[in-house]
Design an enzyme around this catalytic site. Structure first.
Site, PDB file in Angstrom:
ATOM      1  N   LYS A 137      -9.581   1.136  -2.754  1.00  0.00           N
ATOM      2  CA  LYS A 137      -9.755   0.582  -1.055  1.00  0.00           C
ATOM      3  C   LYS A 137     -11.316   0.709  -0.686  1.00  0.00           C
ATOM      4  O   LYS A 137     -11.636   2.119  -0.522  1.00  0.00           O
ATOM      5  CB  LYS A 137      -8.556   1.109  -0.219  1.00  0.00           C
ATOM      6  CG  LYS A 137      -8.738   0.664   1.071  1.00  0.00           C
ATOM      7  CD  LYS A 137      -7.550   1.297   1.948  1.00  0.00           C
ATOM      8  CE  LYS A 137      -7.441   0.893   3.405  1.00  0.00           C
ATOM      9  NZ  LYS A 137      -6.369   1.498   3.901  1.00  0.00           N
ATOM     10  N   CYS A 158      -4.966  -3.328   2.864  1.00  0.00           N
ATOM     11  CA  CYS A 158      -4.663  -3.137   4.277  1.00  0.00           C
ATOM     12  C   CYS A 158      -6.073  -3.303   5.256  1.00  0.00           C
ATOM     13  O   CYS A 158      -6.320  -4.437   5.383  1.00  0.00           O
ATOM     14  CB  CYS A 158      -4.181  -1.658   4.521  1.00  0.00           C
ATOM     15  SG  CYS A 158      -3.448  -1.339   6.037  1.00  0.00           S
ATOM     16  N   GLU A 213       0.991  -1.245  -0.065  1.00  0.00           N
ATOM     17  CA  GLU A 213       0.173  -0.237   0.064  1.00  0.00           C
ATOM     18  C   GLU A 213       0.917   1.333  -0.071  1.00  0.00           C
ATOM     19  O   GLU A 213       1.974   1.242   0.578  1.00  0.00           O
ATOM     20  CB  GLU A 213      -0.788   0.207   1.233  1.00  0.00           C
ATOM     21  CG  GLU A 213      -1.632   1.259   1.516  1.00  0.00           C
ATOM     22  CD  GLU A 213      -2.640   1.233   2.566  1.00  0.00           C
ATOM     23  OE1 GLU A 213      -3.579   1.821   2.822  1.00  0.00           O
ATOM     24  OE2 GLU A 213      -2.066   0.377   3.628  1.00  0.00           O
TER      25      GLU A 213
END
Length: 279
Positions: free
Chosen positions: A119, A160, A44
């Site tokens: 995301k 994440c 990320e």
């Protein structure tokens, strides 16, 4: 189609500018390719990590103008590898919303972007140690999951904090993902407590390989990240780990037939049931 896939997970300590990010990660990608990797995954925030909003505004750009993204497209083509930019922080492209997107980009050996994923879950939290994070202040969450076709099978995308939402991973597995990427910049307190456990759980639940390239160490913008880049088998076994915070390369060979074996042994993806409640 070969069941064997040579991969490399890149661990970085990304600087605060896109040019710095490119200069930092490129030698590691070259090392991975020289070691025979066909698919290389980065963490990320590969292009830059900058949480200070005034400074981030100065380095944020559109996806098609980001120095690091463009450079990595060229590098993938030069090396003839598949490359997942775990995420790049780029302008979201949504009118009236000046927040960025935290975007995974899958690049093919021709240097073309063949899949994108923004995301879904942003990290807003006040930690017991006094640290506070408000990712939603600068990042516009995405609204769609993504699975990408590669020559060896299907790759599910996450970033994440998504790892805490098993329903996303189940959807990816049911859409045929045999490998799921979890590029991350985990905080140190949550990384120490939860990182390996969450990754192993997601692999067991889905019967998929889970590949988690990570940021590690103290960054230019003042944040610290956990590192410990990790690869997990569909049976939940740790296949490899960089047990530190320093930049590095974790190279592995995956036998993708292990996915079918795990899913036959525990056919949980076909055992969903509708149920009522709770009230």
């Amino acid at each position: 189609m070969s069941h064997m896939l040579d991969i490399a997970l890149i661990q970085t300590r990304t600087p605060a500018t896109a040019q710095g990010g490119l200069d930092h990660v490129s030698p590691l990608i070259r090392q991975a390719a020289a070691d025979g990797a066909q698919l290389i995954l980065t963490p990320e925030g590969t292009n830059f990590l900058e949480q200070r909003r005034d400074r981030r505004a100065l380095v944020l750009s559109d996806e098609d103008q980001d120095v690091c993204v463009l450079g990595l497209q060229g590098l993938a083509a030069e090396l003839g590898v598949w490359l997942l930019i775990g995420s790049a922080i780029v302008r979201s492209g949504h009118a009236g919303d000046d927040r960025a997107a935290n975007r995974s980009l899958l690049i093919d050996p021709g240097g073309r972007i063949v899949a994108r994923y923004d995301k879904l879950h942003v990290f807003d939290v006040d930690l017991p140690n006094g640290e506070s994070y408000r990712e939603s202040a600068g990042i516009r969450p995405g609204d769609a999951a993504a699975v990408a076709q590669m020559p060896w099978g299907r790759l599910g995308l996450s970033v994440c904090y998504d790892v805490r939402f098993p329903q996303l991973f189940r959807r990816l597995a049911k859409a045929g993902a045999e490998v799921i990427a979890v590029p991350a910049a985990f905080t140190v307190p949550t990384g120490r407590a939860h990182w390996e456990t969450l990754l192993r759980a997601r692999a067991i639940e889905t019967g998929a390989f889970v590949l988690a390239p990570a940021q590690g160490g103290l960054h230019e913008d003042g944040r610290s990240t956990w590192g410990r880049t990790l690869a997990v088998s569909p049976w939940g076994e740790v296949l490899g780990v960089l047990d530190h915070d320093a930049p590095g390369v974790l190279s592995l060979q995956l036998d993708l037939s292990a996915v079918e074996t795990a899913r036959r042994s525990v056919p949980q993806l076909s055992h969903d049931r509708e149920f009522a409640g709770p009230a």
